[in-house]
Design a protein around this motif. Structure first.
Motif, PDB file in Angstrom:
ATOM      1  N   PRO A 171       0.788  -1.231   0.000  1.00  0.00           N
ATOM      2  CA  PRO A 171       0.000   0.000   0.000  1.00  0.00           C
ATOM      3  C   PRO A 171       0.822   1.284   0.000  1.00  0.00           C
ATOM      4  N   ASP A 172       2.028   1.258   0.579  1.00  0.00           N
ATOM      5  CA  ASP A 172       2.844   2.473   0.618  1.00  0.00           C
ATOM      6  C   ASP A 172       3.651   2.695  -0.650  1.00  0.00           C
ATOM      7  N   GLY A 173       3.539   1.777  -1.617  1.00  0.00           N
ATOM      8  CA  GLY A 173       4.256   1.932  -2.874  1.00  0.00           C
ATOM      9  C   GLY A 173       5.548   1.163  -2.955  1.00  0.00           C
ATOM     10  N   ASN A 174       6.035   0.634  -1.825  1.00  0.00           N
ATOM     11  CA  ASN A 174       7.207  -0.227  -1.880  1.00  0.00           C
ATOM     12  C   ASN A 174       6.852  -1.520  -2.607  1.00  0.00           C
ATOM     13  N   LEU A 175       7.839  -2.101  -3.269  1.00  0.00           N
ATOM     14  CA  LEU A 175       7.636  -3.372  -3.963  1.00  0.00           C
ATOM     15  C   LEU A 175       8.187  -4.491  -3.095  1.00  0.00           C
ATOM     16  N   LEU A 176       7.323  -5.385  -2.641  1.00  0.00           N
ATOM     17  CA  LEU A 176       7.746  -6.535  -1.851  1.00  0.00           C
ATOM     18  C   LEU A 176       8.281  -7.599  -2.797  1.00  0.00           C
ATOM     19  N   ILE A 177       9.516  -8.032  -2.574  1.00  0.00           N
ATOM     20  CA  ILE A 177      10.164  -9.056  -3.401  1.00  0.00           C
ATOM     21  C   ILE A 177      10.620 -10.170  -2.471  1.00  0.00           C
ATOM     22  N   VAL A 222      11.775   5.467  -3.832  1.00  0.00           N
ATOM     23  CA  VAL A 222      12.334   6.804  -3.663  1.00  0.00           C
ATOM     24  C   VAL A 222      13.843   6.730  -3.432  1.00  0.00           C
ATOM     25  N   LYS A 223      14.258   5.867  -2.511  1.00  0.00           N
ATOM     26  CA  LYS A 223      15.689   5.708  -2.251  1.00  0.00           C
ATOM     27  C   LYS A 223      16.358   4.796  -3.285  1.00  0.00           C
ATOM     28  N   GLU A 224      15.534   4.070  -4.039  1.00  0.00           N
ATOM     29  CA  GLU A 224      16.006   3.154  -5.080  1.00  0.00           C
ATOM     30  C   GLU A 224      17.004   2.147  -4.515  1.00  0.00           C
ATOM     31  N   GLN A 225      16.534   1.432  -3.494  1.00  0.00           N
ATOM     32  CA  GLN A 225      17.372   0.406  -2.887  1.00  0.00           C
ATOM     33  C   GLN A 225      16.531  -0.710  -2.285  1.00  0.00           C
ATOM     34  N   TYR A 226      17.161  -1.897  -2.191  1.00  0.00           N
ATOM     35  CA  TYR A 226      16.538  -3.036  -1.528  1.00  0.00           C
ATOM     36  C   TYR A 226      16.686  -2.874  -0.015  1.00  0.00           C
ATOM     37  N   VAL A 227      15.596  -3.081   0.713  1.00  0.00           N
ATOM     38  CA  VAL A 227      15.620  -3.002   2.170  1.00  0.00           C
ATOM     39  C   VAL A 227      15.206  -4.369   2.713  1.00  0.00           C
ATOM     40  N   ARG A 228      16.104  -5.010   3.455  1.00  0.00           N
ATOM     41  CA  ARG A 228      15.860  -6.364   3.940  1.00  0.00           C
ATOM     42  C   ARG A 228      14.714  -6.388   4.956  1.00  0.00           C
ATOM     43  N   THR A 229      13.855  -7.384   4.831  1.00  0.00           N
ATOM     44  CA  THR A 229      12.795  -7.613   5.802  1.00  0.00           C
ATOM     45  C   THR A 229      13.046  -8.958   6.469  1.00  0.00           C
ATOM     46  N   GLY A 230      12.095  -9.411   7.277  1.00  0.00           N
ATOM     47  CA  GLY A 230      12.210 -10.755   7.833  1.00  0.00           C
ATOM     48  C   GLY A 230      12.132 -11.797   6.730  1.00  0.00           C
ATOM     49  N   ASP A 231      12.808 -12.926   6.945  1.00  0.00           N
ATOM     50  CA  ASP A 231      12.820 -13.987   5.943  1.00  0.00           C
ATOM     51  C   ASP A 231      11.454 -14.651   5.808  1.00  0.00           C
ATOM     52  N   ASN A 265       1.289 -22.040   2.609  1.00  0.00           N
ATOM     53  CA  ASN A 265       1.300 -20.646   2.217  1.00  0.00           C
ATOM     54  C   ASN A 265       1.582 -19.782   3.447  1.00  0.00           C
ATOM     55  N   GLU A 266       1.917 -18.518   3.237  1.00  0.00           N
ATOM     56  CA  GLU A 266       2.255 -17.661   4.371  1.00  0.00           C
ATOM     57  C   GLU A 266       1.882 -16.218   4.086  1.00  0.00           C
ATOM     58  N   ARG A 267       1.806 -15.428   5.163  1.00  0.00           N
ATOM     59  CA  ARG A 267       1.405 -14.028   5.074  1.00  0.00           C
ATOM     60  C   ARG A 267       2.564 -13.095   5.416  1.00  0.00           C
ATOM     61  N   TYR A 268       2.594 -11.949   4.737  1.00  0.00           N
ATOM     62  CA  TYR A 268       3.525 -10.878   5.092  1.00  0.00           C
ATOM     63  C   TYR A 268       2.740  -9.781   5.791  1.00  0.00           C
ATOM     64  N   LEU A 269       3.249  -9.348   6.940  1.00  0.00           N
ATOM     65  CA  LEU A 269       2.625  -8.280   7.720  1.00  0.00           C
ATOM     66  C   LEU A 269       3.432  -7.001   7.493  1.00  0.00           C
ATOM     67  N   PRO A 270       2.965  -6.097   6.621  1.00  0.00           N
ATOM     68  CA  PRO A 270       3.771  -4.921   6.253  1.00  0.00           C
ATOM     69  C   PRO A 270       4.168  -4.043   7.425  1.00  0.00           C
ATOM     70  N   LYS A 271       3.281  -3.868   8.410  1.00  0.00           N
ATOM     71  CA  LYS A 271       3.617  -2.991   9.535  1.00  0.00           C
ATOM     72  C   LYS A 271       4.747  -3.569  10.380  1.00  0.00           C
ATOM     73  N   GLU A 272       4.845  -4.897  10.406  1.00  0.00           N
ATOM     74  CA  GLU A 272       5.888  -5.553  11.201  1.00  0.00           C
ATOM     75  C   GLU A 272       7.053  -6.031  10.357  1.00  0.00           C
ATOM     76  N   LYS A 273       6.893  -5.959   9.040  1.00  0.00           N
ATOM     77  CA  LYS A 273       7.925  -6.371   8.084  1.00  0.00           C
ATOM     78  C   LYS A 273       8.421  -7.797   8.342  1.00  0.00           C
ATOM     79  N   ARG A 274       7.461  -8.681   8.576  1.00  0.00           N
ATOM     80  CA  ARG A 274       7.819 -10.070   8.803  1.00  0.00           C
ATOM     81  C   ARG A 274       6.762 -10.999   8.217  1.00  0.00           C
ATOM     82  N   TRP A 275       7.186 -12.238   7.989  1.00  0.00           N
ATOM     83  CA  TRP A 275       6.324 -13.275   7.450  1.00  0.00           C
ATOM     84  C   TRP A 275       5.849 -14.190   8.575  1.00  0.00           C
ATOM     85  N   VAL A 276       4.599 -14.626   8.481  1.00  0.00           N
ATOM     86  CA  VAL A 276       4.054 -15.567   9.455  1.00  0.00           C
ATOM     87  C   VAL A 276       3.406 -16.722   8.702  1.00  0.00           C
ATOM     88  N   ALA A 277       3.457 -17.898   9.308  1.00  0.00           N
ATOM     89  CA  ALA A 277       2.827 -19.066   8.693  1.00  0.00           C
ATOM     90  C   ALA A 277       1.318 -18.859   8.615  1.00  0.00           C
TER      91      ALA A 277
END
Length: 636
Positions: free
Chosen positions: A117-123, A259-268, A303-315
């Motif tokens: 929703p904030d425009g970042n691309l989750l990869i 905007v910063k044009e960089q990859y930002v690591r999140t939880g695995d 399958n699993e979910r990504y929680l954008p506010k916490e920047k982590r994946w949960v089962a």
């Protein structure tokens, strides 16, 4: 001179001057496709000059809300680049035709991605290991599960090269280090039970040849262990063979910041995934579906979910459902997810291939009937037709299972608003096609281009190459295709097409298995073309000269335009994020429209399933079907 003699003489003249005739034909063709009348009817293609240092193997592409195009190669399906850890990402700015390079931390080749929703691309996901063909497997190999039946002493770590021995004395070496958790104690009905801890790792036979091959489940001892360790720690494996080793998935995850044009690591990720589909849900979370694990096995519905506010994946065990890799998923207005049947092929040739409506709140899946050529959905395309309010999905083309040379011209359309939705025949494509790119245009049409009839552009019914250069535009209101100008670059596997904010379409990529002769290895297509649709040659374009950068779902907003009197419609187009002709983001939303002297007032629909939060391109269309240049707007 007789007619026959005249023909003979002319034939001799043509043969003798074949280069001149060919040059003349080429010049005539160039003249015709550059005529204004031709462009008004069919559109126009142009090559994009790409500086040598920025030519990459385009595996993934996305349009950022800065207006720039993110082109992701990773290792680019190149084993040497993978071994050298040479991973590439390039950004193209259509407004200046400039290219820049972005540091790429890991191999995101064949990852999944979607916009947040904030425009970042989750990869998320990518490549941990490359495939090894059976002919190249010198040492028998397989997945070894190391078990620990002791609840005491904590986890045990074993280094790379740890030896395991079979009952017959054959030795196998672990390919990486592995940490095995301790066993856990559980009480069942007053009885204490111990459940062994376990971890998986690749092992390779110490010796070459067939002697170490094991085709049945067996137990193995860890070399060097004694006493209680020797009893509690051991390996089990289903088989150790010379079979092909598939690509192994990675579990890294990033948010790419436009905007910063960089990859930002999140939880695995919780699971390693190669060829997964990522799709945003109505609440803002992202669902990761399918993919191959680190050992090249398709995930069995985990399958699993990504929680954008916490920047982590949960089962997400409540959403267990099996799909082939890169399944074509589309978010519906009511928050359900439609599986079109499109996929990239890895997985069962029967399970998970029937299209249907997936209620992700209750994990209920309702199959839909009517799809023709149901065994031809690999490498097909599917798209939520414009406008999104109509809730219609089209599936286009596709090929047979595996490396089949066959493909289909079939398109089918389903109306998801019907009480009992079912696919119904759409118009046939001009030629059988797989890897076909589909792009929503602001005039409620769908541009289709590229693809090939054979597997990866190769053999098709006797011809060594089968790339398709014809393009066409589907008009939902007529349920018909109209011809567009032919492209000049073949696109097949690993190709993309994306709508740009100025209304043009950029196309890139293409990864043929063989060259034109069909005998030698193919070369990745690094040329880029841009298509200007016919609507760009119909006269002066309307303009948007002012307005807010944010609009509320269900709300209204005013935008300044000196052309308000001739504005006929307004559309929000969500930017594409595409790979392997899979794009869960692309959609076009019709807006309510009121005109005044110098402004238009637009109304955004209320349903989050219809207009997911995020950045969109706002296009205004005039009464001649000509679109404005888009204005970026964020929907909250």
């Amino acid at each position: 001179m007789s007619g026959l003699a005249t023909l003979v003489v002319l034939a001799v003249v043509v043969v003798a001057n074949r280069p001149m005739v060919a040059a003349g034909a080429e010049a005539l063709h160039t003249y015709q496709i550059n005529r204004q009348s031709y462009k008004e009817r069919f559109g126009h293609w142009a090559r994009l000059p790409v500086p040598h240092g920025f030519r990459v193997n385009a595996i993934h592409a996305a349009l950022l809300h800065t207006g720039k195009v993110l082109i992701v190669a990773g290792s680019g399906n190149n084993r040497d680049a993978f071994e050298e850890k040479s991973f590439r990402t390039v950004i193209y700015d259509p407004s200046t035709d400039e290219f820049t390079e972005v540091e790429t931390p890991t191999d995101v080749f064949c990852a999944g991605h979607t916009f947040l929703p904030d425009g970042n691309l989750l990869i998320a996901g990518g490549t941990k290991s490359y495939e090894v063909l059976e002919k190249d497997v010198e040492h028998a190999a397989g997945v070894m599960k190391i078990k620990n039946e002791s609840p005491d002493g904590g986890p045990r770590e074993f280094p790379k090269g740890t030896r395991l021995l079979s009952a017959s004395g054959q030795a196998y070496l672990t390919r990486t280090k592995v940490t095995v958790p301790a066993a856990s104690k559980m009480t069942h009905g007053g009885t204490v039970m111990v459940h062994a801890g376990e971890a998986e790792v690749w092992v390779d036979a110490e010796r070459k040849g067939d002697a170490p091959v094991v085709r049945e489940p067996a137990q193995y001892t860890l070399d060097g262990l004694t006493g209680a360790d020797a009893r509690n720690l051991y390996g089990v494996s289903d088989k150790i063979t010379h079979e092909k080793q598939e690509y192994g998935g990675d579990k890294t995850s990033y948010e790419f910041d436009p905007v910063k044009e960089q990859y930002v690591r999140t939880g695995d990720l919780r699971d390693h995934r190669w060829y997964p589909t990522l799709i945003g849900l109505t609440g803002g979370d992202v669902l990761a579906v399918s993919g191959l694990d680190e050992f090249g096995r398709i995930l069995p519905g985990r399958n699993e979910r990504y929680l954008p506010k916490e920047k982590r994946w949960v089962a997400a065990p409540e959403l267990k459902r099996y799909f082939p890799t890169y399944p074509g998923l589309h978010l519906m207005a009511d928050g359900k997810v439609f599986y079109s049947g499109s996929n990239a092929g890895y997985g069962s040739d029967t399970e998970g291939r029937i299209p249907g409506v997936w209620d992700v709140r209750k994990n209920r899946f309702r199959e839909v009937p009517g799809l023709r050529d149901p065994r031809m959905t690999e490498t097909s395309s599917s798209v939520l037709l414009p406008p999104a309010q109509d809730q219609k999905v089209m599936i286009l083309g596709g090929g047979g299972i595996g490396e089949s040379e066959e493909s289909t011209r079939r398109t089918d359309v389903i109306d998801l608003d019907e009480k009992k939705p079912a696919y119904r025949p759409g118009p046939d494509l001009p030629r059988p096609a797989r890897y076909l790119s589909t792009v929503l245009l602001p005039d409620d049409s769908v541009f289709t281009t590229g693809g090939s009839s054979g597997y990866r552009g190769g053999m098709y019914r006797g011809n060594p190459r089968s790339d398709l250069f014809n393009s066409q535009i589907y008009r939902p209101d007529r349920n018909a295709f109209v011809t567009a100008a032919d492209s000049t670059v073949g696109r097949n596997y690993h190709s993309e097409a994306i709508l740009l904010p100025d209304g043009r379409v950029i196309t890139m990529g293409g990864d043929p298995l063989y060259d034109r002769s069909g005998k030698n290895a193919g070369t990745f297509e690094q040329r880029i073309e841009v298509f200007s649709p016919p609507y760009l040659f119909q006269g002066e374009r309307p303009r948007i000269t002012g307005g807010p950068e944010e609009v509320a779902r269900g709300g209204t907003a005013r935008f300044a335009t000196p052309d308000a009197g001739r504005i006929a419609s307004a559309r929000l187009l969500k930017p594409s994020s595409v790979t392997h002709v899979t794009d869960t983001d692309q959609r076009s939303v019709a807006l309510g429209l009121k005109r005044s002297a110098a402004t238009v007032e637009v109304t955004v629909p209320e349903k989050a399933g219809l207009v997911p939060s995020g950045w969109y391109m706002l296009f205004l269309m005039d009464d001649s079907g000509v679109p404005s240049v888009a204005r970026w707007v964020r929907v909250r």
